[in-house]
Design an enzyme around this catalytic site. Structure first.
Site, PDB file in Angstrom:
ATOM      1  N   GLN A  53       0.814  -1.219   0.000  1.00  0.00           N
ATOM      2  CA  GLN A  53       0.000   0.000   0.000  1.00  0.00           C
ATOM      3  C   GLN A  53       0.852   1.275   0.000  1.00  0.00           C
ATOM      4  O   GLN A  53       0.659   2.167  -0.829  1.00  0.00           O
ATOM      5  CB  GLN A  53      -0.924  -0.004   1.217  1.00  0.00           C
ATOM      6  N   LEU A  66      13.833  -9.943   1.160  1.00  0.00           N
ATOM      7  CA  LEU A  66      13.900  -9.446   2.529  1.00  0.00           C
ATOM      8  C   LEU A  66      14.303 -10.501   3.543  1.00  0.00           C
ATOM      9  O   LEU A  66      14.608 -10.178   4.688  1.00  0.00           O
ATOM     10  CB  LEU A  66      12.560  -8.836   2.928  1.00  0.00           C
ATOM     11  N   ALA A 103       7.773  -5.343   4.367  1.00  0.00           N
ATOM     12  CA  ALA A 103       7.721  -6.007   5.672  1.00  0.00           C
ATOM     13  C   ALA A 103       6.959  -7.317   5.585  1.00  0.00           C
ATOM     14  O   ALA A 103       6.233  -7.571   4.627  1.00  0.00           O
ATOM     15  CB  ALA A 103       7.042  -5.089   6.698  1.00  0.00           C
ATOM     16  N   ASP A 116       2.109   0.494  15.661  1.00  0.00           N
ATOM     17  CA  ASP A 116       1.585   0.639  17.011  1.00  0.00           C
ATOM     18  C   ASP A 116       1.643  -0.677  17.781  1.00  0.00           C
ATOM     19  O   ASP A 116       1.530  -0.696  19.012  1.00  0.00           O
ATOM     20  CB  ASP A 116       0.134   1.114  16.961  1.00  0.00           C
ATOM     21  N   TYR A 136       4.384 -10.587  15.591  1.00  0.00           N
ATOM     22  CA  TYR A 136       4.573  -9.502  14.637  1.00  0.00           C
ATOM     23  C   TYR A 136       5.117  -8.257  15.331  1.00  0.00           C
ATOM     24  O   TYR A 136       6.083  -7.645  14.875  1.00  0.00           O
ATOM     25  CB  TYR A 136       3.246  -9.190  13.940  1.00  0.00           C
ATOM     26  N   LYS A 152       8.768  -6.332  14.736  1.00  0.00           N
ATOM     27  CA  LYS A 152       8.901  -4.919  14.369  1.00  0.00           C
ATOM     28  C   LYS A 152       9.721  -4.153  15.408  1.00  0.00           C
ATOM     29  O   LYS A 152      10.510  -3.260  15.050  1.00  0.00           O
ATOM     30  CB  LYS A 152       7.523  -4.292  14.209  1.00  0.00           C
ATOM     31  N   TRP A 208      -3.282   0.979  11.247  1.00  0.00           N
ATOM     32  CA  TRP A 208      -4.548   0.828  10.532  1.00  0.00           C
ATOM     33  C   TRP A 208      -4.474   1.433   9.123  1.00  0.00           C
ATOM     34  O   TRP A 208      -5.309   2.253   8.732  1.00  0.00           O
ATOM     35  CB  TRP A 208      -5.689   1.460  11.330  1.00  0.00           C
TER      36      TRP A 208
END
Length: 284
Positions: A11, A34, A57, A99, A122, A126, A147
């Site tokens: 995205q 990756l 990612a 977040d 996850y 991160k 989001w």
């Protein structure tokens, strides 16, 4: 200014290609593996770009519960290797985080300095990336967001539109509160940050999320209202929709640091939603 972008079809990567045009050198999975930190670092050591942005990612949150080792490499070891290579070249390195590094307790927005305590694999992967980037010794910016939605890829907006075409009523979680964030706004922010950092800004750790905070159920209601969909919504607790990976209940993000340092204000997700719905031909 030429920028090397890790990511091509996601995205934010898609929006970066739009924002940067020919100046965005976007690398897809066929060009940048990756799961191979050394190979990705080598591309940075060879680039003539003036900055590097990583928006690629491992994002399969539930699947990561069974593939934490792979997620840790893709989201942790590889960004760390990228950051070290960028530091060796004297290039700004920008990276998108999440977040999910927080435990989701409380009801006030998370600040950059708040304690981290991921609830799932996850989030741990991160956080590892954040720690390795910060330890690389170079000029970096980590942008935590939440989001993410757009007119492409897999996201909540497109899922709600698809489900509303199949059903007259939906049950949506109503006790998780967060910041829906347009991918285009993230891309705009990253591109501006890269330009400013190429001119010497030191960067740092920042939050960037759409405002105002909203629950998933309320977000769904806004989608249906703006798309002209007649769908009966029932808000449900997280406990009624169990998933392999635990989700944070509070994903609110405090975004004042980014505005103070770069002049980038958090986006109004409602305006971003209208843009996405128009692009999809779904405005009511």
């Amino acid at each position: 200014m030429t920028v090397l972008v890790f990511g091509k079809t996601g995205q934010v990567a898609t929006e970066l290609a739009r924002v940067g045009g020919d100046d965005a050198l976007c690398l897809g999975r066929d060009e940048a593996d990756l799961s191979d930190p050394a190979a990705c670092a080598a591309m940075i050591r060879e680039t003539r770009a003036r900055a590097v942005i990583n928006v690629a990612a491992y994002t399969a949150v539930d699947k990561a519960e069974d593939e934490e080792a792979l997620a840790s490499v893709v989201n942790g070891d590889t960004p760390g290797a990228m950051a070290r290579a960028a530091a060796d070249r004297g290039l700004p390195f920008l990276h998108v985080s999440t977040d999910y590094v927080f435990d989701g307790t409380g009801d006030v927005p998370w600040r950059e300095a708040d304690p981290v305590a991921p609830l799932n694999a996850y989030g741990r992967s991160k956080l590892r990336g954040e720690e390795l980037i910060a330890a690389a010794g170079g000029q970096y910016a980590i942008l935590r967001t939440a989001w993410v939605f757009s007119a492409h890829g897999n996201n909540f907006v497109k899922t709600m539109l698809r489900l509303s075409a199949e059903r007259d009523s939906l049950r949506v979680v109503d006790d998780q509160i967060g910041c829906p964030t347009p991918a285009r706004a993230i891309a705009d922010a990253l591109w501006r940050m890269a330009s400013v950092m190429a001119d010497g800004h030191p960067g740092g750790l920042y939050h960037f999320g759409g405002q105002p905070p909203v629950s998933w159920c309320a977000f769904a209601a806004a989608i249906f209202e703006r798309a002209g969909r007649d769908v009966a919504l029932e808000g449900i607790p997280t406990s009624a929709f169990p998933t392999p990976a635990s989700r944070p209940a509070n994903s609110r993000l405090e975004c004042r640091a980014l505005e103070a340092d770069f002049g980038i204000a958090p986006p109004d997700w409602r305006a971003g939603l209208d843009d996405v719905l128009r692009e999809l031909g779904e405005m009511g």
